[in-house]
Design a protein around this motif. Structure first.
Motif, PDB file in Angstrom:
ATOM      1  N   GLY A   1      37.741  63.531 -34.709  1.00  0.00           N
ATOM      2  CA  GLY A   1      39.141  64.165 -35.341  1.00  0.00           C
ATOM      3  C   GLY A   1      38.877  65.385 -35.916  1.00  0.00           C
ATOM      4  N   VAL A   2      37.945  65.462 -37.009  1.00  0.00           N
ATOM      5  CA  VAL A   2      37.540  66.571 -37.758  1.00  0.00           C
ATOM      6  C   VAL A   2      37.016  67.624 -36.850  1.00  0.00           C
ATOM      7  N   THR A   3      36.138  67.195 -36.084  1.00  0.00           N
ATOM      8  CA  THR A   3      35.601  68.299 -35.084  1.00  0.00           C
ATOM      9  C   THR A   3      36.268  69.013 -34.193  1.00  0.00           C
ATOM     10  N   LEU A   4      37.116  68.267 -33.712  1.00  0.00           N
ATOM     11  CA  LEU A   4      38.384  68.938 -32.833  1.00  0.00           C
ATOM     12  C   LEU A   4      39.056  69.667 -33.680  1.00  0.00           C
ATOM     13  N   SER A   5      39.613  69.337 -34.893  1.00  0.00           N
ATOM     14  CA  SER A   5      40.191  70.187 -35.951  1.00  0.00           C
ATOM     15  C   SER A   5      39.571  71.553 -36.310  1.00  0.00           C
ATOM     16  N   VAL A   6      38.392  71.465 -36.823  1.00  0.00           N
ATOM     17  CA  VAL A   6      37.461  72.455 -37.114  1.00  0.00           C
ATOM     18  C   VAL A   6      37.105  73.602 -35.895  1.00  0.00           C
ATOM     19  N   THR A   7      37.146  73.047 -34.807  1.00  0.00           N
ATOM     20  CA  THR A   7      36.898  73.848 -33.530  1.00  0.00           C
ATOM     21  C   THR A   7      38.114  74.324 -32.917  1.00  0.00           C
ATOM     22  N   SER A   8      39.315  73.925 -33.503  1.00  0.00           N
ATOM     23  CA  SER A   8      40.640  73.971 -32.831  1.00  0.00           C
ATOM     24  C   SER A   8      40.835  73.681 -31.314  1.00  0.00           C
ATOM     25  N   THR A   9      39.963  72.733 -31.038  1.00  0.00           N
ATOM     26  CA  THR A   9      40.089  72.268 -29.653  1.00  0.00           C
ATOM     27  C   THR A   9      41.174  71.085 -29.355  1.00  0.00           C
ATOM     28  N   PRO A  10      42.181  71.435 -28.752  1.00  0.00           N
ATOM     29  CA  PRO A  10      43.273  70.698 -28.189  1.00  0.00           C
ATOM     30  C   PRO A  10      42.815  69.566 -27.325  1.00  0.00           C
ATOM     31  N   MET A  11      43.399  68.517 -27.694  1.00  0.00           N
ATOM     32  CA  MET A  11      43.138  67.173 -26.746  1.00  0.00           C
ATOM     33  C   MET A  11      44.233  67.392 -25.547  1.00  0.00           C
ATOM     34  N   PRO A  12      43.720  66.979 -24.346  1.00  0.00           N
ATOM     35  CA  PRO A  12      44.387  67.076 -23.018  1.00  0.00           C
ATOM     36  C   PRO A  12      45.695  65.809 -23.517  1.00  0.00           C
ATOM     37  N   ARG A  13      46.839  65.970 -22.886  1.00  0.00           N
ATOM     38  CA  ARG A  13      48.039  65.072 -23.151  1.00  0.00           C
ATOM     39  C   ARG A  13      47.644  63.627 -22.630  1.00  0.00           C
ATOM     40  N   VAL A  14      46.490  63.775 -21.591  1.00  0.00           N
ATOM     41  CA  VAL A  14      46.313  62.445 -20.866  1.00  0.00           C
ATOM     42  C   VAL A  14      45.261  61.806 -21.745  1.00  0.00           C
TER      43      VAL A  14
END
Length: 310
Positions: A176-189
């Motif tokens: 979760g932190v990695t996605l936040s720091v890199t501003s990587t969105p998760m696909p809705r699926v």
């Protein structure tokens, strides 16, 4: 009056779901096996999904706000005091010491802190430093030490280093932190199923806790009541006092920031400590009782702090 009402509403929600678990056990629908199953589901599946989705959408930079220092100081003082008592007074092993230290310092910043911050403090973001500090540091560290403490044989240095990355709660937080720091969105699926599963975490914890209250030993009836009240005193008295003193006199905070630091430090022990204690089979009744007593005391504590500082 509005802020005091917010305190009551926040606690009432938590108590209602705990009561549901108690009722389900009382009428015989759920037993201790069901409580253990719910705890495992919350620990291994729902909570990691919740941590991942919450942290992925959080502004991690908020953990570096000015009240972080006071929050860290309050947690640090309480953990050190408890650790010294565990070694020299209670004569505990490492795993039980970790559970006791978490019970003394880990605040209910999620399912209780967020509504309290919104209703009482007027800004839900004020709970972010405590929430992220616990998710990113206190919980992973505690789980790593517990993994080491309960291991049947001595672990190699590589096993120790890699342990956090094999714990589902810590792994979910790291992703979760990695996605936040890199501003990587998760696909809705991906995001939507995770969010749906993560939604089971809080009610699952609370229902499991309610079952334990009904089927386990009566709260406070353990063989070491002095131990329990030491934990509750550290949580409900020492932690908020240290947070207030550091924020007021060392950081010169006032107004909403001072209130936020103090109120959040006075929140009760989080329910996930009971789930963790149950998972590792260490001091689960003690953790349960600490949550119960601190929750009861937190209602007047938060109301008094709010009245004095506003």
């Amino acid at each position: 009056m509005g802020r005091v009402t917010g305190v009551v509403e926040g606690f009432a929600t938590i108590i209602a779901v705990i009561a549901l678990g108690w009722i389900l056990a009382r009428v015989g629908l759920f037993d201790l096996a069901a409580q253990q199953l719910l705890s495992k589901l919350a620990f291994y599946v729902a909570s990691p999904a919740l941590m991942l989705t919450v942290l992925a959408s959080a502004d991690v930079s908020t953990v570096l706000s000015s009240n972080l220092v006071a929050t860290v100081a309050a947690v640090g003082v309480v953990v050190v005091i408890y650790a010294l008592l565990a070694v020299f007074v209670f004569r505990q092993g490492l795993a039980d010491t970790v559970v006791g230290a978490l019970s003394s310092s880990y605040v209910n910043a999620g399912n209780l802190g967020l509504p309290i911050a919104a209703y009482v403090l007027g800004d839900a973001a004020l709970v972010a430093p405590a929430l992220l500090l616990q998710m990113l540091l206190l919980q992973p560290l505690g789980l790593t030490i517990l993994d080491i403490a309960v291991a049947e044989r001595r672990l190699s240095w590589w096993q120790v280093v890699s342990r956090p990355f094999r714990n589902p709660l810590t792994l979910g937080s790291i992703i979760g932190v990695t996605l936040s720091v890199t501003s990587t969105p998760m696909p809705r699926v991906v995001h939507d199923p995770l969010e749906l599963v993560g939604g089971m975490a809080v009610p699952g914890m609370l229902i499991a806790y309610g079952i334990s209250l009904r089927l386990g030993p009566r709260p406070g009836a353990g063989d070491r009541p002095a131990h329990l009240w030491t934990i509750v005193s550290l949580k409900m008295v020492v932690q908020p006092l240290v947070a207030y003193a550091v924020a007021r006199y060392a950081l010169d905070l006032d107004g909403a920031e001072l209130l936020a630091v103090t109120v959040i430090a006075a929140l009760p022990t989080a329910q996930n400590i009971f789930v963790i204690a149950s998972r590792y089979e260490r001091s689960a009744v003690l953790a349960r009782d600490a949550i119960f007593m601190s929750t009861l005391l937190s209602v007047p504590a938060v109301a008094v702090i709010t009245a004095l500082l506003t």
